[in-house]
Design a protein around this motif. Sequence first.
Motif, PDB file in Angstrom:
ATOM      1  N   VAL A   1      -2.882 -44.457  51.778  1.00 22.20           N
ATOM      2  CA  VAL A   1      -3.695 -45.523  51.190  1.00 22.20           C
ATOM      3  C   VAL A   1      -4.424 -45.013  49.948  1.00 22.20           C
ATOM      4  O   VAL A   1      -4.506 -45.716  48.936  1.00 22.20           O
ATOM      5  N   LEU A   2      -4.936 -43.791  50.000  1.00 25.94           N
ATOM      6  CA  LEU A   2      -5.602 -43.228  48.830  1.00 25.94           C
ATOM      7  C   LEU A   2      -4.637 -43.043  47.662  1.00 25.94           C
ATOM      8  O   LEU A   2      -4.989 -43.282  46.502  1.00 25.94           O
ATOM      9  N   GLY A   3      -3.424 -42.622  47.946  1.00 18.18           N
ATOM     10  CA  GLY A   3      -2.419 -42.490  46.895  1.00 18.18           C
ATOM     11  C   GLY A   3      -2.071 -43.826  46.269  1.00 18.18           C
ATOM     12  O   GLY A   3      -1.970 -43.950  45.040  1.00 18.18           O
ATOM     13  N   LEU A   4      -1.881 -44.833  47.102  1.00 25.36           N
ATOM     14  CA  LEU A   4      -1.576 -46.169  46.577  1.00 25.36           C
ATOM     15  C   LEU A   4      -2.745 -46.745  45.780  1.00 25.36           C
ATOM     16  O   LEU A   4      -2.547 -47.365  44.732  1.00 25.36           O
ATOM     17  N   LEU A   5      -3.959 -46.513  46.268  1.00 29.12           N
ATOM     18  CA  LEU A   5      -5.145 -47.009  45.574  1.00 29.12           C
ATOM     19  C   LEU A   5      -5.322 -46.324  44.219  1.00 29.12           C
ATOM     20  O   LEU A   5      -5.614 -46.986  43.210  1.00 29.12           O
TER      21      LEU A   5
ATOM     22  N   VAL B   1      -5.295 -48.341  40.654  1.00 28.92           N
ATOM     23  CA  VAL B   1      -6.444 -48.273  39.747  1.00 28.92           C
ATOM     24  C   VAL B   1      -6.055 -47.585  38.445  1.00 28.92           C
ATOM     25  O   VAL B   1      -6.424 -48.037  37.347  1.00 28.92           O
ATOM     26  N   GLY B   2      -5.310 -46.506  38.541  1.00 28.51           N
ATOM     27  CA  GLY B   2      -4.884 -45.792  37.336  1.00 28.51           C
ATOM     28  C   GLY B   2      -3.996 -46.631  36.446  1.00 28.51           C
ATOM     29  O   GLY B   2      -4.147 -46.631  35.218  1.00 28.51           O
ATOM     30  N   LEU B   3      -3.089 -47.384  37.042  1.00 31.42           N
ATOM     31  CA  LEU B   3      -2.199 -48.222  36.240  1.00 31.42           C
ATOM     32  C   LEU B   3      -2.962 -49.360  35.572  1.00 31.42           C
ATOM     33  O   LEU B   3      -2.729 -49.660  34.397  1.00 31.42           O
ATOM     34  N   VAL B   4      -3.896 -49.962  36.300  1.00 30.03           N
ATOM     35  CA  VAL B   4      -4.694 -51.044  35.713  1.00 30.03           C
ATOM     36  C   VAL B   4      -5.541 -50.520  34.559  1.00 30.03           C
ATOM     37  O   VAL B   4      -5.598 -51.125  33.482  1.00 30.03           O
TER      38      VAL B   4
ATOM     39  N   LEU C   1      -0.891 -38.126  42.323  1.00 31.01           N
ATOM     40  CA  LEU C   1       0.209 -37.200  42.615  1.00 31.01           C
ATOM     41  C   LEU C   1      -0.207 -36.173  43.660  1.00 31.01           C
ATOM     42  O   LEU C   1       0.595 -35.787  44.517  1.00 31.01           O
ATOM     43  N   LEU C   2      -1.455 -35.739  43.609  1.00 24.67           N
ATOM     44  CA  LEU C   2      -1.941 -34.815  44.641  1.00 24.67           C
ATOM     45  C   LEU C   2      -1.927 -35.466  46.022  1.00 24.67           C
ATOM     46  O   LEU C   2      -1.554 -34.831  47.010  1.00 24.67           O
TER      47      LEU C   2
END
Length: 79
Positions: A20-24, A28-31, A59-60
């Motif tokens: 979930v943290l990776g998807l979030l 957020v980064g893409l937006v 990525l981490l």
Amino acid sequence: MLLGKPCRKCHPGRCVLILVLGLLCDAVGLVLLLLGIFATLNYWDFLVYTGALFLAFSLLFWVSWYTFNIEVPLEKLDL
């Protein structure tokens, strides 16, 4: 669905929080990155750099999630 067959064993793995943290972080980064590129704002560079940092941190999380979900049978371990 994998190659035309319904996937009954698809599950997110043991580390759902890291997933979930990776998807979030990806979202957020893409937006932030797209907002910094396409919006006409005076602080566009802050948004671009922050979005890129969020994508790098994601990525981490993805590497951690993949690493923690590797399953090795006990017979293959030399214990």
